[in-house]
Write an enzyme that holds these catalytic residues in place. Structure first.
Site, short mmCIF file in Angstrom:
data_model
loop_
_atom_site.label_atom_id
_atom_site.label_comp_id
_atom_site.label_asym_id
_atom_site.label_seq_id
_atom_site.Cartn_x
_atom_site.Cartn_y
_atom_site.Cartn_z
N ASP A 17 0.87 -1.16 0.00
CA ASP A 17 0.00 0.00 0.00
C ASP A 17 0.92 1.23 0.00
O ASP A 17 2.13 1.11 0.26
CB ASP A 17 -0.88 -0.03 1.25
CG ASP A 17 -1.71 1.22 1.42
OD1 ASP A 17 -2.41 1.59 0.47
OD2 ASP A 17 -1.62 1.85 2.49
N ASP A 19 -0.18 5.24 0.81
CA ASP A 19 -0.46 6.25 1.83
C ASP A 19 -0.60 5.60 3.20
O ASP A 19 -1.43 4.69 3.39
CB ASP A 19 -1.74 7.01 1.49
CG ASP A 19 -1.59 7.86 0.24
OD1 ASP A 19 -0.44 8.16 -0.13
OD2 ASP A 19 -2.61 8.22 -0.37
N THR A 111 -2.77 0.74 -4.66
CA THR A 111 -3.24 1.95 -4.00
C THR A 111 -4.65 2.32 -4.43
O THR A 111 -5.06 2.04 -5.56
CB THR A 111 -2.28 3.12 -4.31
OG1 THR A 111 -2.79 4.33 -3.75
CG2 THR A 111 -2.11 3.30 -5.81
N SER A 112 -5.36 2.97 -3.53
CA SER A 112 -6.68 3.52 -3.86
C SER A 112 -6.56 4.91 -4.47
O SER A 112 -7.57 5.52 -4.81
CB SER A 112 -7.55 3.57 -2.59
OG SER A 112 -7.72 2.28 -2.06
N LYS A 143 -10.29 -1.82 -2.56
CA LYS A 143 -10.18 -2.44 -1.24
C LYS A 143 -11.44 -2.13 -0.44
O LYS A 143 -11.95 -1.03 -0.54
CB LYS A 143 -8.95 -1.89 -0.50
CG LYS A 143 -7.63 -2.06 -1.26
CD LYS A 143 -6.51 -1.30 -0.55
CE LYS A 143 -5.22 -1.32 -1.35
NZ LYS A 143 -4.14 -0.55 -0.71
N ASP A 168 -1.45 -0.64 6.18
CA ASP A 168 -1.65 0.05 7.45
C ASP A 168 -3.11 0.16 7.83
O ASP A 168 -3.43 0.50 8.96
CB ASP A 168 -1.06 1.47 7.39
CG ASP A 168 -1.91 2.41 6.57
OD1 ASP A 168 -2.37 3.43 7.11
OD2 ASP A 168 -2.15 2.13 5.38
#
Length: 222
Positions: A17, A19, A111-112, A143, A168
């Protein structure tokens, strides 16, 4: 006992991931959502509380239901792109070391966010440029669906069982678990529910991540 991957000589892969995992963007996210809320005359604190636990479309539906969601999204994109150019970013301690220590082609980002923003942040923080990014535009289901991590594995030519996910956030952890991967959480005082292993910081996790990847050569033991 040597792991199955080590015995077979298969490559092991690490999927990160971004951020909150490699890049500390929490203050940036807060500033972007505050600016967005002020554009629409909304309470910034309430908007941010909603945005922390939902995807943008769901946030708009909850806090600005009377607004055109496409307009809301365009405004958010404008603010986020401006922040990539002008905001301050820092990489978590250990991020550069772990990315430089992994064999080429053995890691990817999931990543989103969007690829151009991630690449902009990596450039500004001096992190090694990734070869592969699975971003929000690459998948129809984000996700906690397993789709993002499964797509990353497929594009790397990896089996899910040979992949380690570093996350995270609970939604990312669930995504990796549902994809059938090993999942470790970092950068939090307490472990995210369901993870196989937890580290309070990325720095603490670095030698273990590199050891996981090195098992492909048969040098590590499980």
């Amino acid at each position: 006992m040597m792991s199955e991957s080590a015995q077979s000589g298969r490559t092991r892969y690490v999927l990160f991931d971004v951020d909150g995992t490699l890049i500390d963007a929490l203050d940036n996210q807060r500033r972007v959502w505050r600016a967005w809320a002020e554009r629409y005359g909304l309470d910034p604190d309430e908007v941010y509380r909603v945005a922390l636990r939902t995807r943008p479309a769901e946030t708009f539906a909850q806090v600005a239901a009377c607004r055109d969601p496409q307009e809301c999204l365009a405004t958010l994109h404008e603010l986020e792109d401006d922040d990539v150019r002008s905001g301050f970013y820092s990489a978590f301690d250990g991020a550069a070391e772990v990315l430089r220590g992994l064999p080429p082609g053995s890691w990817a980002l999931v990543t989103s966010n969007y690829e151009h923003r991630v690449r902009g942040r990596f450039l500004r923080t001096g992190l090694p440029a990734p070869d592969l990014i699975v971003d929000a535009a690459a998948v129809e289901e984000g996700k906690p669906s397993p789709v993002p991590y499964l797509q990353a594995a497929a594009r790397l030519g990896a089996e899910p069982g040979d992949c380690l996910v570093i996350e995270d956030a609970p939604s990312g952890v669930q995504s990796g678990l549902r994809a059938g991967m090993t999942v470790w959480s970092v950068n939090a005082a307490a472990a995210v529910e369901g993870v196989h292993r937890h580290f309070e910081s990325l720095r603490e996790a670095v030698p273990h991540i590199l050891a996981f990847a090195s098992e492909s050569s048969g040098n590590a033991v499980a």
